[in-house]
Scaffold this active site. Structure first.
Site, PDB file in Angstrom:
ATOM      1  N   SER A  54      41.532  10.932  51.821  1.00  0.00           N
ATOM      2  CA  SER A  54      40.855   9.985  50.927  1.00  0.00           C
ATOM      3  C   SER A  54      40.714  10.519  49.507  1.00  0.00           C
ATOM      4  O   SER A  54      40.604   9.742  48.561  1.00  0.00           O
ATOM      5  CB  SER A  54      39.471   9.638  51.489  1.00  0.00           C
ATOM      6  OG  SER A  54      38.688  10.810  51.664  1.00  0.00           O
ATOM      7  N   ASP A  78      26.877  11.312  49.038  1.00  0.00           N
ATOM      8  CA  ASP A  78      28.262  11.722  49.236  1.00  0.00           C
ATOM      9  C   ASP A  78      28.638  12.694  48.125  1.00  0.00           C
ATOM     10  O   ASP A  78      28.850  12.296  46.976  1.00  0.00           O
ATOM     11  CB  ASP A  78      29.177  10.488  49.204  1.00  0.00           C
ATOM     12  CG  ASP A  78      30.649  10.827  49.418  1.00  0.00           C
ATOM     13  OD1 ASP A  78      31.012  12.018  49.362  1.00  0.00           O
ATOM     14  OD2 ASP A  78      31.446   9.888  49.625  1.00  0.00           O
ATOM     15  N   HIS A 118      33.410  12.790  47.542  1.00  0.00           N
ATOM     16  CA  HIS A 118      34.260  11.881  46.774  1.00  0.00           C
ATOM     17  C   HIS A 118      33.760  11.741  45.338  1.00  0.00           C
ATOM     18  O   HIS A 118      32.631  12.124  45.017  1.00  0.00           O
ATOM     19  CB  HIS A 118      34.333  10.525  47.482  1.00  0.00           C
ATOM     20  CG  HIS A 118      34.921  10.621  48.857  1.00  0.00           C
ATOM     21  ND1 HIS A 118      34.153  10.738  49.999  1.00  0.00           N
ATOM     22  CD2 HIS A 118      36.216  10.644  49.270  1.00  0.00           C
ATOM     23  CE1 HIS A 118      34.939  10.824  51.057  1.00  0.00           C
ATOM     24  NE2 HIS A 118      36.189  10.771  50.649  1.00  0.00           N
TER      25      HIS A 118
END
Length: 421
Positions: A153, A397, A400
């Site tokens: 990702s 998070d 990311h």
């Protein structure tokens, strides 16, 4: 007494026969005709230093034959050694609201992030400058070609960043984005070009290969399985690999020696470093067999750091990237999540490659950016519990990155190494 040797006799002895003239002429002809190929054979060496790109000695013109190159980085310039400088006049390179291709996991402004400072930092190398990202040059160079990002990702985030950097130059009816299982394809119809992302978090086949449902606690990688994914990469002109985060499950990694279809599975455990080495060697073998060094380019992006422990940068225990709004200023900072041993594996394996792999070292410069993560400002796929709402640190998070933001710099580095190696 011998008579003196006359000049005429010397000339007679030195006179070349017609056969020798013919042989010399043939050798010169072959050297001219195939000289380029000979030089190319001698120049196919790896363009990589595990920690930083060092100038290539001019005795071996390694960079001269790389496809897509239109110039070269100035001598002594290390684009990975530098600092972040505030640049409100030229950043961000696009607006979040102007790029409809950003996944909701990365649209921090849409999901309530109150500050925009993370968008205004520009990477400035110490001894030179990065070339400005030229979207027109990139698109023209991709005309009739395929560019593909392969990995997890984080590589998908860089892929989306690249699409955002380019799509404004393409009319609405001349572009599209479609997803086919593990493959996402952005098409620029006028250019007959595609920019693609292929989900393969371990590069090799694994039990985490479903592009949507891949959260498994017991991760298993199958040895010798790169062709399972690699068949989708054939015919690509610019290939950008990454793989790191998914290997960080502990000190050991489970490796499948047979097939996932076997009723009784033959599984062994390797150290993370040895398992990673296995994957890197498989990737390089695939590249050597399937990519043409005269026409294609291959890049490998180094590990992307996370910022899950604020004590790493002198913060309070128990905190993380949540509410961080400025970069780390210590030039020697290195996060505890970044395994130098893995970087060492990359250096050792790639140094043996006979195909020119370009290493994009984003690790150190990204280590400074504790402020650039999505944190809590993203789409949450599951409803938050009252305990999570009361403690945002618990679900922030710190892996990311918001777009626009840090990953645009990764693409500026990719642009620099593609056109000015």
């Amino acid at each position: 007494m011998k008579p003196p040797i006359s000049s005429s006799s010397v000339l007679r002895k030195a006179r070349l026969s017609p056969y020798l003239y013919t042989l010399i002429a043939f050798i010169v002809f072959v050297a001219i005709l195939y000289g380029e190929d000979f030089m190319c054979l001698f120049s196919q060496q790896l363009q990589l230093n595990a920690d930083q790109d060092q100038p290539v000695p001019r005795t071996v013109k390694k960079w001269d034959k790389l496809p897509f190159a239109i110039g070269k980085t100035e001598e002594g310039c290390d684009v990975y050694s530098g600092s972040w400088v505030w640049d409100e006049s030229n950043r961000p390179l696009y607006q979040e609201s102007d790029c409809p291709y950003i996944q909701p996991q990365l649209t921090c402004q849409e999901h309530g992030r109150p500050d925009k400072g993370y968008q205004y930092w520009k990477w400035q190398p110490h001894d030179c400058s990065l070339p400005n990202f030229n979207a027109t040059l990139m698109l023209e160079s991709l005309r009739g070609k395929r560019m593909m990002f392969v990995g997890d990702s984080l590589n998908r985030g860089q892929y989306v960043s690249m699409v955002c950097l380019l799509h404004k130059l393409i009319p609405e009816d001349e572009k599209s984005m479609e997803t086919f299982d593990s493959l996402t394809v952005f098409t620029a119809k006028e250019y007959n070009a595609t920019i693609e992302f292929y989900w393969a978090p371990f590069i090799l086949e694994s039990n985490s290969d479903n592009a949507v449902i891949h959260r498994v606690s017991d991760r298993i990688v199958r040895k010798g399985s790169i062709n399972k994914h690699g068949r989708h990469w054939k015919g690509v002109d610019i290939l950008v690999f990454n793989t790191y985060l998914w290997w960080m499950t502990g000190l050991k990694m489970k490796i499948l020696l047979g097939s996932f279809d076997d009723e009784v599975k033959d599984i062994v455990e390797l150290s993370t470093e040895d398992a990673y080495r296995m994957a890197m060697k498989s990737m390089l073998r695939w590249v050597r067999k399937n990519m043409d060094p005269k026409k294609t380019r291959v890049f490998f992006t180094s590990m992307s750091p996370s910022h899950a422990k604020s004590i790493d940068w002198g913060g309070e225990p128990g905190l993380n990237c949540y509410n961080e709004t400025s970069p780390i200023e210590d030039p020697n900072y290195w996060g505890s999540d970044c395994r130098r041993s893995v970087m060492q594996v990359i250096g050792e394996v790639f140094s043996e490659s006979k195909f020119p792999i370009t290493f994009i070292n984003i690790t150190q410069l990204s280590n400074y950016r504790k402020d650039a993560h999505t944190s809590i400002y993203k789409k949450q796929w599951n409803p938050l519990t009252p305990a999570q709402i009361a403690n945002p640190v618990s679900y922030a998070d710190c892996v990311h990155w918001c777009l626009p933001g840090l990953q645009d710099t990764w693409n500026e580095l990719l642009f620099a190494k593609l056109f000015y190696p």
